[in-house]
Design a protein around this motif. Sequence first.
Motif, PDB file in Angstrom:
ATOM      1  N   ALA A   1       0.474  -0.992  -0.341  1.00  0.00           N
ATOM      2  CA  ALA A   1       0.299  -0.029   0.438  1.00  0.00           C
ATOM      3  C   ALA A   1       1.133   1.262  -0.387  1.00  0.00           C
ATOM      4  O   ALA A   1       0.867   2.152  -0.740  1.00  0.00           O
ATOM      5  CB  ALA A   1      -1.324   0.072   1.362  1.00  0.00           C
ATOM      6  N   LEU A   2       1.646   1.594   0.609  1.00  0.00           N
ATOM      7  CA  LEU A   2       2.523   2.243   0.995  1.00  0.00           C
ATOM      8  C   LEU A   2       3.135   2.819  -0.424  1.00  0.00           C
ATOM      9  O   LEU A   2       3.624   4.357  -1.099  1.00  0.00           O
ATOM     10  CB  LEU A   2       3.476   2.267   2.272  1.00  0.00           C
ATOM     11  CG  LEU A   2       3.186   2.547   2.987  1.00  0.00           C
ATOM     12  CD1 LEU A   2       4.319   1.990   4.223  1.00  0.00           C
ATOM     13  CD2 LEU A   2       3.008   3.575   3.661  1.00  0.00           C
ATOM     14  N   PHE A   3       3.627   2.100  -1.115  1.00  0.00           N
ATOM     15  CA  PHE A   3       4.434   1.808  -2.440  1.00  0.00           C
ATOM     16  C   PHE A   3       3.933   2.232  -3.433  1.00  0.00           C
ATOM     17  O   PHE A   3       3.958   2.990  -4.747  1.00  0.00           O
ATOM     18  CB  PHE A   3       5.736   0.611  -2.577  1.00  0.00           C
ATOM     19  CG  PHE A   3       6.867   1.474  -2.147  1.00  0.00           C
ATOM     20  CD1 PHE A   3       7.795   1.671  -2.637  1.00  0.00           C
ATOM     21  CD2 PHE A   3       7.239   0.919  -0.207  1.00  0.00           C
ATOM     22  CE1 PHE A   3       8.930   1.907  -1.852  1.00  0.00           C
ATOM     23  CE2 PHE A   3       8.025   0.608   0.370  1.00  0.00           C
ATOM     24  CZ  PHE A   3       9.330   1.340  -0.460  1.00  0.00           C
ATOM     25  N   ALA A   4       2.417   1.528  -3.939  1.00  0.00           N
ATOM     26  CA  ALA A   4       1.269   1.791  -4.459  1.00  0.00           C
ATOM     27  C   ALA A   4       1.360   3.288  -4.711  1.00  0.00           C
ATOM     28  O   ALA A   4       1.073   3.462  -6.234  1.00  0.00           O
ATOM     29  CB  ALA A   4       0.324   0.730  -4.751  1.00  0.00           C
ATOM     30  N   PHE A   5       0.760   3.885  -4.093  1.00  0.00           N
ATOM     31  CA  PHE A   5       0.319   5.237  -4.134  1.00  0.00           C
ATOM     32  C   PHE A   5       1.253   6.497  -4.553  1.00  0.00           C
ATOM     33  O   PHE A   5       1.256   6.805  -5.778  1.00  0.00           O
ATOM     34  CB  PHE A   5       0.265   5.878  -2.317  1.00  0.00           C
ATOM     35  CG  PHE A   5      -0.260   7.516  -2.641  1.00  0.00           C
ATOM     36  CD1 PHE A   5      -1.989   7.494  -3.389  1.00  0.00           C
ATOM     37  CD2 PHE A   5      -0.269   8.037  -2.375  1.00  0.00           C
ATOM     38  CE1 PHE A   5      -2.631   8.220  -3.511  1.00  0.00           C
ATOM     39  CE2 PHE A   5      -0.735   9.594  -2.542  1.00  0.00           C
ATOM     40  CZ  PHE A   5      -1.573   9.110  -3.242  1.00  0.00           C
ATOM     41  N   PRO A   6       2.560   6.036  -4.282  1.00  0.00           N
ATOM     42  CA  PRO A   6       3.171   7.260  -5.524  1.00  0.00           C
ATOM     43  C   PRO A   6       3.969   5.533  -6.638  1.00  0.00           C
ATOM     44  O   PRO A   6       4.094   6.777  -6.785  1.00  0.00           O
ATOM     45  CB  PRO A   6       5.112   7.170  -4.120  1.00  0.00           C
ATOM     46  CG  PRO A   6       4.660   6.133  -3.010  1.00  0.00           C
ATOM     47  CD  PRO A   6       3.336   5.499  -3.083  1.00  0.00           C
TER      48      PRO A   6
ATOM     49  N   LEU B   1       9.727   1.201 -14.245  1.00  0.00           N
ATOM     50  CA  LEU B   1       8.844   0.941 -12.976  1.00  0.00           C
ATOM     51  C   LEU B   1       8.523  -0.429 -12.841  1.00  0.00           C
ATOM     52  O   LEU B   1       9.329  -1.193 -11.371  1.00  0.00           O
ATOM     53  CB  LEU B   1       8.315   1.582 -12.493  1.00  0.00           C
ATOM     54  CG  LEU B   1       8.648   3.271 -12.645  1.00  0.00           C
ATOM     55  CD1 LEU B   1       7.553   4.170 -12.278  1.00  0.00           C
ATOM     56  CD2 LEU B   1       9.642   3.462 -11.627  1.00  0.00           C
ATOM     57  N   VAL B   2       8.305  -1.371 -13.544  1.00  0.00           N
ATOM     58  CA  VAL B   2       7.503  -2.979 -13.213  1.00  0.00           C
ATOM     59  C   VAL B   2       8.541  -3.484 -13.736  1.00  0.00           C
ATOM     60  O   VAL B   2       8.764  -3.981 -12.341  1.00  0.00           O
ATOM     61  CB  VAL B   2       6.287  -2.848 -14.762  1.00  0.00           C
ATOM     62  CG1 VAL B   2       6.060  -4.196 -14.628  1.00  0.00           C
ATOM     63  CG2 VAL B   2       5.527  -1.565 -14.563  1.00  0.00           C
ATOM     64  N   GLY B   3       9.665  -3.697 -14.277  1.00  0.00           N
ATOM     65  CA  GLY B   3      11.172  -3.932 -14.087  1.00  0.00           C
ATOM     66  C   GLY B   3      11.684  -3.779 -12.845  1.00  0.00           C
ATOM     67  O   GLY B   3      11.812  -4.879 -11.817  1.00  0.00           O
ATOM     68  N   LEU B   4      12.093  -2.444 -12.264  1.00  0.00           N
ATOM     69  CA  LEU B   4      12.403  -2.399 -10.879  1.00  0.00           C
ATOM     70  C   LEU B   4      11.269  -2.934  -9.798  1.00  0.00           C
ATOM     71  O   LEU B   4      11.946  -4.023  -8.610  1.00  0.00           O
ATOM     72  CB  LEU B   4      12.531  -0.493 -10.543  1.00  0.00           C
ATOM     73  CG  LEU B   4      12.933  -0.484  -9.448  1.00  0.00           C
ATOM     74  CD1 LEU B   4      14.521  -0.923  -8.814  1.00  0.00           C
ATOM     75  CD2 LEU B   4      12.644   1.293  -8.943  1.00  0.00           C
TER      76      LEU B   4
ATOM     77  N   GLY C   1       6.841  -7.168  -0.511  1.00  0.00           N
ATOM     78  CA  GLY C   1       5.323  -6.014  -1.138  1.00  0.00           C
ATOM     79  C   GLY C   1       5.626  -4.830  -1.613  1.00  0.00           C
ATOM     80  O   GLY C   1       5.067  -3.934  -2.071  1.00  0.00           O
ATOM     81  N   VAL C   2       7.132  -4.336  -1.333  1.00  0.00           N
ATOM     82  CA  VAL C   2       7.606  -3.625  -2.304  1.00  0.00           C
ATOM     83  C   VAL C   2       7.163  -3.616  -3.487  1.00  0.00           C
ATOM     84  O   VAL C   2       6.771  -2.865  -3.905  1.00  0.00           O
ATOM     85  CB  VAL C   2       8.702  -3.013  -1.059  1.00  0.00           C
ATOM     86  CG1 VAL C   2       9.607  -2.137  -2.730  1.00  0.00           C
ATOM     87  CG2 VAL C   2       8.802  -2.566  -0.042  1.00  0.00           C
ATOM     88  N   GLY C   3       7.849  -4.753  -4.113  1.00  0.00           N
ATOM     89  CA  GLY C   3       8.000  -4.737  -5.827  1.00  0.00           C
ATOM     90  C   GLY C   3       5.939  -4.670  -6.087  1.00  0.00           C
ATOM     91  O   GLY C   3       6.070  -4.438  -7.105  1.00  0.00           O
ATOM     92  N   LEU C   4       5.334  -6.288  -5.007  1.00  0.00           N
ATOM     93  CA  LEU C   4       4.411  -6.011  -5.540  1.00  0.00           C
ATOM     94  C   LEU C   4       3.327  -4.415  -5.288  1.00  0.00           C
ATOM     95  O   LEU C   4       2.883  -3.843  -6.395  1.00  0.00           O
ATOM     96  CB  LEU C   4       2.974  -7.050  -4.666  1.00  0.00           C
ATOM     97  CG  LEU C   4       3.490  -7.756  -5.125  1.00  0.00           C
ATOM     98  CD1 LEU C   4       2.814  -8.862  -3.898  1.00  0.00           C
ATOM     99  CD2 LEU C   4       3.251  -8.510  -6.187  1.00  0.00           C
ATOM    100  N   GLY C   5       3.747  -3.561  -4.669  1.00  0.00           N
ATOM    101  CA  GLY C   5       3.293  -2.192  -4.799  1.00  0.00           C
ATOM    102  C   GLY C   5       3.566  -1.394  -5.768  1.00  0.00           C
ATOM    103  O   GLY C   5       2.908  -0.472  -5.920  1.00  0.00           O
ATOM    104  N   ILE C   6       4.959  -1.436  -6.297  1.00  0.00           N
ATOM    105  CA  ILE C   6       5.300  -1.480  -7.529  1.00  0.00           C
ATOM    106  C   ILE C   6       4.822  -1.823  -8.477  1.00  0.00           C
ATOM    107  O   ILE C   6       4.377  -0.700  -9.499  1.00  0.00           O
ATOM    108  CB  ILE C   6       6.734  -1.244  -7.279  1.00  0.00           C
ATOM    109  CG1 ILE C   6       7.612  -0.339  -6.113  1.00  0.00           C
ATOM    110  CG2 ILE C   6       7.075  -0.517  -8.962  1.00  0.00           C
ATOM    111  CD1 ILE C   6       9.656  -0.860  -6.041  1.00  0.00           C
TER     112      ILE C   6
END
Length: 194
Positions: free
Chosen positions: A88-93, A106-109, A138-143
Amino acid sequence: MPAAMEQAKDREGTSKSDAVVTHPDDGYTDSRSVRQQWLECVLFCLCNVAWTVDSAILPLFFKEFQVLFGVSQTHLSTLMTAKGWAAALFAFPCGFLGEILPRPRLVGLGMVFWAAGLGICACAQSFETLFAGRVLNGVGLGIVQPLLLSLVADKSPPTKRGSAFGSMFFVGAVVNTLFGLVATTFADTTVGGV
């Protein structure tokens, strides 16, 4: 002056029904070959499959994690919560970053973070390491999640977006269901000592 009056009459006489109606796909050009379009469709579906299976896999192995790490059900639920909050924290930005930076990069990252998190989870020898892996996961999924949906919309003509999203989520749901069925059927089976 009479020409101006004639133009005014023409404008007044034009009804809304005379307006030119354009097709939603007008102006949409796709330079990709059919093979490349299918390849992208398959990759989007595979990414969605990985996303849904990744979200469903941990609860299937709670019992094994309890034994392996000597933790309670509450500890294990924090793994799900930590992954969810990180996503959630990474999806928003990242949704906003996707409007500025190239989405495929960004998807690759995000996939690098996602894979690193899964690797850490697979090698975890302690609950703390498993927790760190799930947060990174979770960070990866958020991105990946918001940008994947954006890429599907970008790559699909306006009149085909419904079928593109429907296909992607259909494949993900079917594979998730089959994965859950297979995983629970063979949960008591030992394969190679695992």
